[in-house]
Scaffold this active site. Structure first.
Site, PDB file in Angstrom:
ATOM      1  N   GLY A   2       1.578  -5.136  -3.502  1.00 29.08           N
ATOM      2  CA  GLY A   2       1.317  -4.610  -4.826  1.00 29.08           C
ATOM      3  C   GLY A   2       1.745  -3.157  -4.917  1.00 29.08           C
ATOM      4  O   GLY A   2       2.434  -2.629  -4.037  1.00 29.08           O
ATOM      5  N   GLU A   3       1.311  -2.506  -5.977  1.00 25.74           N
ATOM      6  CA  GLU A   3       1.729  -1.122  -6.206  1.00 25.74           C
ATOM      7  C   GLU A   3       1.143  -0.176  -5.172  1.00 25.74           C
ATOM      8  O   GLU A   3       1.767   0.804  -4.781  1.00 25.74           O
ATOM      9  CB  GLU A   3       1.296  -0.696  -7.613  1.00 25.74           C
ATOM     10  CG  GLU A   3       1.765   0.686  -7.989  1.00 25.74           C
ATOM     11  CD  GLU A   3       1.391   1.044  -9.421  1.00 25.74           C
ATOM     12  OE1 GLU A   3       1.693   2.170  -9.837  1.00 25.74           O
ATOM     13  OE2 GLU A   3       0.784   0.206 -10.107  1.00 25.74           O
ATOM     14  N   PHE A   4      -0.088  -0.466  -4.704  1.00 21.34           N
ATOM     15  CA  PHE A   4      -0.784   0.476  -3.822  1.00 21.34           C
ATOM     16  C   PHE A   4      -0.963  -0.029  -2.391  1.00 21.34           C
ATOM     17  O   PHE A   4      -1.171   0.757  -1.490  1.00 21.34           O
ATOM     18  CB  PHE A   4      -2.161   0.809  -4.399  1.00 21.34           C
ATOM     19  CG  PHE A   4      -2.113   1.359  -5.798  1.00 21.34           C
ATOM     20  CD1 PHE A   4      -1.609   2.621  -6.041  1.00 21.34           C
ATOM     21  CD2 PHE A   4      -2.534   0.604  -6.876  1.00 21.34           C
ATOM     22  CE1 PHE A   4      -1.539   3.132  -7.324  1.00 21.34           C
ATOM     23  CE2 PHE A   4      -2.479   1.097  -8.161  1.00 21.34           C
ATOM     24  CZ  PHE A   4      -1.979   2.363  -8.390  1.00 21.34           C
ATOM     25  N   ASP A  28     -11.010  -6.994 -13.670  1.00 23.38           N
ATOM     26  CA  ASP A  28      -9.605  -7.356 -13.458  1.00 23.38           C
ATOM     27  C   ASP A  28      -9.488  -8.854 -13.180  1.00 23.38           C
ATOM     28  O   ASP A  28      -8.699  -9.290 -12.337  1.00 23.38           O
ATOM     29  CB  ASP A  28      -9.020  -6.559 -12.291  1.00 23.38           C
ATOM     30  CG  ASP A  28      -7.489  -6.539 -12.308  1.00 23.38           C
ATOM     31  OD1 ASP A  28      -6.905  -7.008 -13.303  1.00 23.38           O
ATOM     32  OD2 ASP A  28      -6.897  -6.071 -11.323  1.00 23.38           O
ATOM     33  N   LYS A  31      -5.215  -6.221   4.694  1.00 21.01           N
ATOM     34  CA  LYS A  31      -4.772  -5.418   3.560  1.00 21.01           C
ATOM     35  C   LYS A  31      -4.761  -3.953   3.961  1.00 21.01           C
ATOM     36  O   LYS A  31      -5.749  -3.442   4.496  1.00 21.01           O
ATOM     37  CB  LYS A  31      -5.704  -5.636   2.369  1.00 21.01           C
ATOM     38  CG  LYS A  31      -5.302  -4.909   1.094  1.00 21.01           C
ATOM     39  CD  LYS A  31      -6.236  -5.308  -0.055  1.00 21.01           C
ATOM     40  CE  LYS A  31      -5.831  -4.653  -1.366  1.00 21.01           C
ATOM     41  NZ  LYS A  31      -6.736  -5.063  -2.483  1.00 21.01           N
ATOM     42  N   SER A  83      -0.315  -3.389   0.764  1.00 20.16           N
ATOM     43  CA  SER A  83       0.389  -4.568   1.268  1.00 20.16           C
ATOM     44  C   SER A  83      -0.624  -5.477   1.948  1.00 20.16           C
ATOM     45  O   SER A  83      -1.637  -5.013   2.485  1.00 20.16           O
ATOM     46  CB  SER A  83       1.471  -4.170   2.272  1.00 20.16           C
ATOM     47  OG  SER A  83       2.424  -3.323   1.669  1.00 20.16           O
ATOM     48  N   VAL A  84      -0.330  -6.775   1.930  1.00 20.34           N
ATOM     49  CA  VAL A  84      -1.207  -7.752   2.576  1.00 20.34           C
ATOM     50  C   VAL A  84      -0.385  -8.538   3.589  1.00 20.34           C
ATOM     51  O   VAL A  84       0.696  -9.054   3.264  1.00 20.34           O
ATOM     52  CB  VAL A  84      -1.853  -8.713   1.560  1.00 20.34           C
ATOM     53  CG1 VAL A  84      -2.787  -9.687   2.283  1.00 20.34           C
ATOM     54  CG2 VAL A  84      -2.623  -7.936   0.500  1.00 20.34           C
ATOM     55  N   ILE A 130       2.720 -11.172   3.318  1.00 18.87           N
ATOM     56  CA  ILE A 130       2.514 -12.279   2.376  1.00 18.87           C
ATOM     57  C   ILE A 130       2.262 -11.787   0.960  1.00 18.87           C
ATOM     58  O   ILE A 130       2.266 -12.582   0.021  1.00 18.87           O
ATOM     59  CB  ILE A 130       1.340 -13.188   2.825  1.00 18.87           C
ATOM     60  CG1 ILE A 130       0.046 -12.372   2.984  1.00 18.87           C
ATOM     61  CG2 ILE A 130       1.695 -13.918   4.105  1.00 18.87           C
ATOM     62  CD1 ILE A 130      -1.172 -13.223   3.325  1.00 18.87           C
ATOM     63  N   GLY A 131       2.075 -10.504   0.760  1.00 20.13           N
ATOM     64  CA  GLY A 131       1.883  -9.992  -0.588  1.00 20.13           C
ATOM     65  C   GLY A 131       2.005  -8.481  -0.612  1.00 20.13           C
ATOM     66  O   GLY A 131       1.700  -7.806   0.373  1.00 20.13           O
TER      67      GLY A 131
END
Length: 727
Positions: free
Chosen positions: A460-462, A576, A483, A464-465, A457-458
């Site tokens: 990023g650079e570092f 952030d 995650k 996964s989710v 479902i998501g």
């Protein structure tokens, strides 16, 4: 030899240059004697070989796009090879002084797909009569499916005009070309849209490969223009579902929505005007290079790959515009990406699109005027990290507002995928062993066998989710978000991952995403509560028509402020805070997430002092943060102001496509983000207070909670947020 203009038997197929010259010399040495043959060097093109002053000249006839448009030396484009030859038979002194095509060496008629006009035959009559049996019988006799009648229409044109899907499907099975234009300039898809046949439209595109952006010869109208002008809303929906852009332009720059409104088809016009495009699957980080010269770009492409369709996007200092640089057939093409008055982007006469990402995605799906589709993105070379802290001078500040570009791109947006029902146990998919220091009484440490992974479902650079399930000790099965670090980040980012988990384990607040537990792996897994609506940023960019800024935005703002106040009480800075890091449990509940950069103040300190730089989200940072590395709750307040600005712009990028360092320069000069169109004056005043240069001039999170829970400017929403136990 034959002198008849209406006889087109001058075609000789695959004839070499030498054989063509021999054939012409054997026939006669009269000026204007000619023949037409296939080009050996360029597939799909032709060559006109003609005698003039006892010498034989050869003229390349170039085919344009996918249809029967031809030209010699780019002079005049003719629809149909037969029309081109007829022109040079009747017009002297064009090819060269004193030359006109006269007689020709007898051959055969040119291919059907190269001609504009033909003769009505049995296939045409059977198609018009709706007789599948006769059509099938004719096609079995190797009858060419693309032969044209006197109006330049093929059987596919006629079947599409009538909505005869059964016949059209048979024609497609026999390799009929559904992208040919007739003498009126229309393709079969134009006719299906004009006559309101949704199933025919779907068949033409999905099985026949019809081009949804095929333009009418004279007007430049695409099929969506035809449907919208007539108010055929079901056709409009079908075309959009088939990836047709919603804002193509005809030669007068009119869009389908404008044609629909001009013809009083209001429902159709409003649907097109209000249509919200999905988030793209491409990312700027894969192909956007910032400021880059033309020669640099071409050199970079050569070094990366010399395949047709290799490309990058860059900013041209000379043109002050973004430019698409594309490699095709040992040549480079550079297209300026323009912006219209409403902020939409476009290339040449292409459709108006929302962002650079939408430009790249559109031209990855179809050529639409480019020599080929975009296939191989050239990633930017790694750049030196931003200096840890800026030491730039602080010039006298002015009171200007920055015009923000309407781009929907974000450096930190996770990629989202459609939900899938793939329940794969983690123990089978990711890991073969479990090294958890597991305590039956401490559910914060979760054995892998209690977790089942679902859809991604998501990403990023570092990390996964994944959506997943967790079987608790009491036998209860709950949905969770799992995650995990990417394998290549397992060593370098393990410390950050554990630090984020450590921070989240200490937090317990209904406006902060809850950490359910940790699995030490390998790989490391963080198990969090699953928030069904996902990222607030993604939600507002795809559901703007469902959002009331005076309701949801104020509830979310109050909840974010309340969650940040909780962090402040726990002596934590987030570092952030941004729309991408706010998740939605429902339309009435927002929660703060992503604590990868969060830090504790340290005993006796009012701020956290960063000791090293990194990939910081500079466009969300306060001056003391990017200048001196100081982070406090007041620097989080600055980020809160930017987050609220993202809400009211429905997901625009702060400072548009400017680099972080360029945004810093504007801030230092006293400029701030412009007031969003949907933002009330008093809310924008709050944003500007959050962006006071000196931290002491900014409001506290307690004050922001009070402001957004008792908003006297429009309505009292304290009772509304109380429904989710905010206060």
């Amino acid at each position: 030899m034959n002198k008849k203009v209406d006889d087109i038997s001058w075609y000789h197929g695959k004839l070499s240059r030498e054989d063509a010259e021999d054939l012409l010399k054997q026939e006669s040495e009269k000026n204007g004697l000619f023949l037409v043959r296939d080009s050996i060097s360029s597939i799909g093109d032709y060559v006109l070989s003609v005698i003039y002053n006892k010498e034989i000249n050869h003229y390349q006839i170039r085919r344009h796009v996918e249809d029967a448009f031809f030209s010699i030396d780019e002079r005049i484009k003719f629809h149909g090879l037969d029309v081109l030859i007829e022109y040079y038979q009747s017009t002297p002194n064009v090819l060269c002084e004193g030359l006109i095509l006269t007689e020709y060496v007898k051959g055969s008629q040119p291919p059907h797909d190269s001609r504009l006009l033909g003769r009505t035959n049995l296939l045409h009559r059977a198609t018009l009569g709706g007789s599948l049996e006769v059509v099938s019988a004719l096609l079995k006799t190797d009858k060419p499916p693309d032969v044209k009648d006197q109006e330049g229409r093929t059987a596919a044109h006629l079947a599409s005009m009538k909505g005869y899907d059964h016949i059209l499907e048979r024609l497609i099975q026999c390799d009929a070309n559904v992208n040919l234009r007739d003498s009126a300039g229309y393709t079969p898809l134009h006719y299906a849209c004009q006559n309101n046949f949704p199933s025919t439209v779907k068949l033409l595109v999905q099985q026949g490969g019809a081009n949804v952006q095929a333009r009418h010869t004279d007007s430049g109208r695409v099929p969506l223009h035809e449907a919208a002008e007539r108010g055929h809303i079901d056709i409009v929906r079908e075309l959009i579902s088939l990836s047709a852009p919603t804002r193509p332009r005809n030669k007068d720059d009119a869009t389908p929505a404008q044609l629909a409104r001009m013809n009083n088809h209001i429902e159709c016009a409003e649907m097109l005007e209000n249509y919200k495009h999905r988030v793209t699957r491409t990312e700027k980080s894969k192909w956007y290079h910032g400021t880059l010269g033309r020669q640099e770009a071409e050199t970079m492409i050569k070094e990366y790959a010399t395949k047709n369709g290799t490309f990058l996007v860059r900013f041209s200092e000379r043109n002050k515009e973004n430019v698409l640089t594309l490699y095709y057939d040992e040549d480079f093409y550079n297209y300026i990406i323009n912006a219209n008055k409403d902020g939409f982007l476009y290339i040449d006469d292409g459709p108006y699109l929302d962002s650079l990402e939408h430009i790249v995605e559109h031209y990855s799906l179809m050529q639409d005027g480019l020599p080929t589709v975009l296939q191989y993105p050239v990633p930017p070379k790694p750049k030196p990290p931003v200096p840890e802290f800026s030491t730039m001078p602080r010039p006298k500040r002015k009171n200007k507002i920055v015009e923000s570009e309407p781009s929907k791109s974000h450096d930190y947006i996770p990629k989202c995928y459609p939900s899938q029902s793939q329940n794969i146990p983690l123990t089978c998919d990711i890991i073969a062993s479990n090294n958890n220091n597991y305590n039956e009484k401490d559910e914060r440490y979760i054995p892998l066998e209690r977790l089942t992974r679902g859809a991604l479902i998501g990403e990023g650079e570092f990390a996964s989710v994944y959506e997943g399930t967790y079987l608790k000790n009491n036998g209860q099965m709950i949905k969770v978000a799992i995650k995990t670090l990417h394998p290549e980040q397992m060593q370098s980012s393990k410390g950050e991952f554990l630090r984020e988990a450590e921070v989240m384990m200490k937090l317990d607040h209904h406006c902060v995403v809850k950490l359910i537990g940790l699995s030490e792996g390998p790989p490391l897994l963080m198990v969090q509560e699953l928030l069904p609506l996902g990222s607030m940023l993604q939600y507002i960019t795809t559901n703007s028509d469902r959002i009331n800024p005076n309701y949801e935005f104020k509830i979310w703002a109050a909840q974010i402020a309340y969650g940040m106040q909780y962090l402040e009480k726990n002596e934590l800075v987030h570092r952030d805070l941004a729309a991408r890091n706010i998740l939605l449990a429902s339309k009435n509940q927002a929660k703060i997430s992503d604590f990868g950069l969060s830090r504790a103040f340290g005993q006796g300190h009012q701020y956290y002092q960063a000791k090293e730089g990194g990939k910081w989200p500079l466009k969300w940072y306060a001056p003391e943060s990017y200048n001196y590395g100081q982070f406090s709750n007041k620097s989080d307040v600055w980020s809160f102001g930017v987050t609220i600005w993202e809400m009211y712009t429905f997901g625009q990028t702060p400072y548009g496509d400017l680099k972080g360092s360029e945004a810093i320069k504007l801030i230092e000069e006293g400029e701030r983000l412009k007031q969003p169109e949907s933002c009330p004056d008093h809310i924008y005043d709050i944003m500007k207070r959050c962006w006071e240069y000196k931290a002491t001039g900014r409001p506290s999170f307690q004050e922001l909670v009070d402001i957004f829970t008792t908003d006297s400017g429009y309505m009292n929403i304290k009772d509304l947020v109380a429904e989710v136990n905010l206060v």
